[in-house]
Write a protein that holds these residues in place. Structure first.
Motif, PDB file in Angstrom:
ATOM      1  N   THR A 201       0.853  -1.185   0.000  1.00 32.18           N
ATOM      2  CA  THR A 201       0.000   0.000   0.000  1.00 32.18           C
ATOM      3  C   THR A 201       0.897   1.246   0.000  1.00 32.18           C
ATOM      4  O   THR A 201       2.045   1.198   0.467  1.00 32.18           O
TER       5      THR A 201
ATOM      6  N   LYS B  44       1.761   0.252   5.019  1.00 37.12           N
ATOM      7  CA  LYS B  44       1.153  -0.331   6.213  1.00 37.12           C
ATOM      8  C   LYS B  44       0.676  -1.764   5.980  1.00 37.12           C
ATOM      9  O   LYS B  44       0.401  -2.495   6.932  1.00 37.12           O
ATOM     10  N   LYS B  45       0.570  -2.160   4.715  1.00 36.87           N
ATOM     11  CA  LYS B  45       0.098  -3.509   4.413  1.00 36.87           C
ATOM     12  C   LYS B  45       0.759  -4.000   3.131  1.00 36.87           C
ATOM     13  O   LYS B  45       0.845  -3.275   2.146  1.00 36.87           O
TER      14      LYS B  45
ATOM     15  N   SER C 104       1.030  -7.538   0.449  1.00 35.05           N
ATOM     16  CA  SER C 104       0.541  -8.869   0.077  1.00 35.05           C
ATOM     17  C   SER C 104       1.517  -9.526  -0.878  1.00 35.05           C
ATOM     18  O   SER C 104       2.237  -8.840  -1.620  1.00 35.05           O
TER      19      SER C 104
ATOM     20  N   ASN D 139      -4.695  -7.714  -1.989  1.00 31.88           N
ATOM     21  CA  ASN D 139      -4.397  -6.694  -0.985  1.00 31.88           C
ATOM     22  C   ASN D 139      -5.595  -5.789  -0.725  1.00 31.88           C
ATOM     23  O   ASN D 139      -5.993  -5.562   0.431  1.00 31.88           O
TER      24      ASN D 139
ATOM     25  N   ASP E 292      -8.483  -7.713   1.001  1.00 40.33           N
ATOM     26  CA  ASP E 292      -8.143  -8.509   2.187  1.00 40.33           C
ATOM     27  C   ASP E 292      -8.479  -9.995   1.991  1.00 40.33           C
ATOM     28  O   ASP E 292      -9.078 -10.643   2.860  1.00 40.33           O
TER      29      ASP E 292
ATOM     30  N   ASP F 170      -7.592 -13.916   1.776  1.00 44.32           N
ATOM     31  CA  ASP F 170      -6.563 -14.735   2.403  1.00 44.32           C
ATOM     32  C   ASP F 170      -6.542 -16.181   1.926  1.00 44.32           C
ATOM     33  O   ASP F 170      -5.764 -16.992   2.440  1.00 44.32           O
TER      34      ASP F 170
ATOM     35  N   THR G 286      -0.703 -11.997   3.488  1.00 48.81           N
ATOM     36  CA  THR G 286      -0.689 -10.554   3.710  1.00 48.81           C
ATOM     37  C   THR G 286      -0.117 -10.257   5.086  1.00 48.81           C
ATOM     38  O   THR G 286      -0.421 -10.954   6.049  1.00 48.81           O
TER      39      THR G 286
ATOM     40  N   LYS H 242       0.167  -7.126   7.829  1.00 48.17           N
ATOM     41  CA  LYS H 242      -0.271  -5.791   8.218  1.00 48.17           C
ATOM     42  C   LYS H 242       0.655  -5.277   9.317  1.00 48.17           C
ATOM     43  O   LYS H 242       0.924  -5.981  10.287  1.00 48.17           O
TER      44      LYS H 242
ATOM     45  N   ALA I 104       8.172  -6.979   8.021  1.00 46.01           N
ATOM     46  CA  ALA I 104       7.532  -5.921   8.800  1.00 46.01           C
ATOM     47  C   ALA I 104       8.332  -5.605  10.054  1.00 46.01           C
ATOM     48  O   ALA I 104       8.980  -6.479  10.641  1.00 46.01           O
TER      49      ALA I 104
END
Length: 308
Positions: free
Chosen positions: A67, A71-72, A74, A103, A106, A108, A145, A147, A169
């Motif tokens: 993003t 922040k996110k 995938s 992404n 959301d 999964d 993904t 976050k 992350a």
């Protein structure tokens, strides 16, 4: 019978991506009705895709999507049958569209992806049309993904033309620190691509794995003739070395000018910006991990093509 013009054929091709002759035949069958022609092409695509569904797809591409605020992130692995197709612009763009869809929505798992809006229909419909057009089986094998925490950041890296993809992350003490370590985090993703860590840190290594390593170390030391009372003192050092090999935070950072761990490198980058940061998660996908490739010669491929 409707007069099928070149402009009609081109318009249908632009809309569906199907071949010129397939578009012309569909328009003839639909008596010039474009929407009916689209339906005819989709049905033909379903039939062609069904024929290819059992064909081995062990090549492909890994792609990531981040993003704009980092922040996110995938990641997806999409498989096809040949490396040639995996490198085509069409397959690359298709994979990028898939991971962005994952992404944004959301998603999964593959089943959820199949029913998601994609292009002019659902993803399942578009996938079957793409299989028919490209002429190879295409499989969305896996996705994930990450976050970021409230004060955190995700970055990633694609290596070797999409053969390997990484997301990583970190948690930070403040947004300014996250911004400051963004490039370092990408470098750490590059490190992950090259060094293939199995775990984030020593705390994340399962207890049974540690016990197994202790058993292996003890057997090796006994074969070397080390006495029992000495072995118990040596094993902790062996386990520490194991952590340095398989845990991301403990691995020696490949971009370090002098010897330092990955965790130390990130901490140093954060400290230079007046903050603190630590790694909290990572994902690494490599195309075809665990898949068995079919051994098939050119004669077999030609025979298959003639038999379709």
């Amino acid at each position: 019978m409707a007069n099928i013009t070149a402009a009609m054929v081109k318009a249908l091709r632009d809309k569906t991506g199907a071949g010129m002759m397939d578009c012309k035949k569909a328009l003839v069958e639909a008596n010039g009705d474009e929407e009916k022609a689209v339906e005819i092409l989709r049905k033909k695509g379903l039939a062609k895709a069904a024929k290819k569904a059992d064909r081995n797809a062990a090549e492909g591409r890994v792609e990531i999507y981040l993003t704009p605020d980092y922040k996110k992130g995938s990641i997806v692995e999409v498989n096809c049958e040949t490396d040639f197709v995996a490198k085509t612009d069409e397959f690359v763009e298709f994979t990028k569209e898939i991971v962005k869809t994952i992404n944004v929505n959301d998603i999964d798992d593959v089943n959820a992806l199949m029913g998601t809006s994609f292009g002019s229909g659902t993803f399942e419909e578009e996938l079957k049309v793409k299989i028919a057009k490209i002429g190879e089986n295409i499989v969305v094998r896996r996705m994930a993904t990450i976050k970021a925490p409230e004060n955190g950041i995700v970055n990633g890296y694609i290596h070797a033309g999409g053969r390997v993809g990484v997301l990583v992350a970190a948690a930070c003490d403040k947004p300014e620190t996250c911004e400051a370590i963004k490039d370092t985090l990408k470098d750490i993703a590059m490190h992950i691509a090259a060094m293939k860590p199995l775990y984030l840190n020593p705390e994340s290594v399962p207890a049974d794995v540690i016990e197994k390593e202790k058993e292996i170390a003890k057997e090796q030391l006994l074969k070397e003739g080390k006495p029992e009372q000495v072995i118990d003192k040596i094993i902790p050092g062996k386990i520490k070395k194991y952590f340095q090999e398989v845990c991301l935070t403990e691995q020696e950072y490949v971009k370090a000018e002098k010897k330092e761990s990955v965790a130390e490198a990130l901490s140093k980058a954060a400290k230079a910006a007046g903050g603190e940061a630590k790694l909290v998660d990572f994902i690494r996908f490599e195309v075809g991990e665990g898949l068995v490739k079919n051994a098939c010669n050119m004669a077999d491929e030609v025979a298959k093509a003639l038999g379709e």
